[in-house]
Design a protein around this motif. Structure first.
Motif, mmCIF file in Angstrom:
data_model
loop_
_atom_site.group_PDB
_atom_site.id
_atom_site.type_symbol
_atom_site.label_atom_id
_atom_site.label_comp_id
_atom_site.label_asym_id
_atom_site.label_seq_id
_atom_site.Cartn_x
_atom_site.Cartn_y
_atom_site.Cartn_z
ATOM 1 N N UNK A 58 -62.530 -19.234 19.765
ATOM 2 C CA UNK A 58 -63.332 -19.848 18.710
ATOM 3 C C UNK A 58 -63.480 -18.887 17.527
ATOM 4 N N UNK A 59 -63.735 -17.618 17.812
ATOM 5 C CA UNK A 59 -63.850 -16.622 16.745
ATOM 6 C C UNK A 59 -62.525 -16.466 15.996
ATOM 7 N N UNK A 60 -61.428 -16.425 16.735
ATOM 8 C CA UNK A 60 -60.113 -16.286 16.104
ATOM 9 C C UNK A 60 -59.827 -17.491 15.214
ATOM 10 N N UNK A 61 -60.180 -18.681 15.673
ATOM 11 C CA UNK A 61 -59.960 -19.888 14.885
ATOM 12 C C UNK A 61 -60.796 -19.859 13.611
ATOM 13 N N UNK A 62 -62.033 -19.403 13.715
ATOM 14 C CA UNK A 62 -62.878 -19.282 12.524
ATOM 15 C C UNK A 62 -62.287 -18.266 11.540
ATOM 16 N N UNK A 63 -61.756 -17.166 12.064
ATOM 17 C CA UNK A 63 -61.135 -16.160 11.194
ATOM 18 C C UNK A 63 -59.939 -16.747 10.456
ATOM 19 N N UNK A 64 -59.101 -17.486 11.181
ATOM 20 C CA UNK A 64 -57.928 -18.104 10.556
ATOM 21 C C UNK A 64 -58.372 -19.116 9.504
ATOM 22 N N UNK A 65 -59.376 -19.935 9.837
ATOM 23 C CA UNK A 65 -59.866 -20.929 8.886
ATOM 24 C C UNK A 65 -60.409 -20.247 7.628
ATOM 25 N N UNK A 66 -61.126 -19.146 7.800
ATOM 26 C CA UNK A 66 -61.645 -18.404 6.645
ATOM 27 C C UNK A 66 -60.509 -17.859 5.785
ATOM 28 N N UNK A 67 -59.476 -17.314 6.435
ATOM 29 C CA UNK A 67 -58.333 -16.785 5.676
ATOM 30 C C UNK A 67 -57.618 -17.894 4.918
ATOM 31 N N UNK A 68 -57.410 -19.041 5.572
ATOM 32 C CA UNK A 68 -56.738 -20.171 4.920
ATOM 33 C C UNK A 68 -57.573 -20.654 3.735
#
Length: 109
Positions: A58-68
């Motif tokens: 979940x944290x990794x997905x949030x990080x990717x979403x923030x980067x995108x």
């Protein structure tokens, strides 16, 4: 040895066998309880490990979403800046894209 003595010995042997079986059954119950307890511990550990992996994902997905999101905002800002600096070129590009889309759509009908 009389029949009565043999009968008494057999009864005594049967009682001993039953007592021994009771001890084995008691031991089996204790073993089963230990196995069940250990299985519960392993199950709890597995659930906890799965929960940790879920949180990491979940944290990794949030990080990717923030980067995108950040990259998209940066790209949009760059495009907007380019349009403001070169409005005629932007209109020409938009018109060309419109003509291509029109041709592609007309070719389907």
């Amino acid at each position: 040895m009389s029949a009565s003595d043999r009968m008494d010995r057999q009864v005594e042997a049967g009682k001993e066998a039953i007592a021994g079986a009771g001890e084995h059954i008691s031991q089996l119950k204790d073993d089963a309880a230990r196995v069940a307890s250990r299985a519960a511990e392993v199950g709890r550990a597995g659930v906890e490990a799965a929960r940790e992996k879920y949180e990491e994902g979940k944290e990794a997905l949030h990080d990717v979403a923030d980067r995108v999101r950040t990259q998209s905002k940066d790209a949009f800002a760059h495009i907007q800046e380019h349009i403001e600096e070169n409005p005629l070129q932007a209109i020409a590009i938009a018109a060309g894209v419109g003509v291509l889309v029109g041709l592609l759509l007309r070719g389907k009908h």
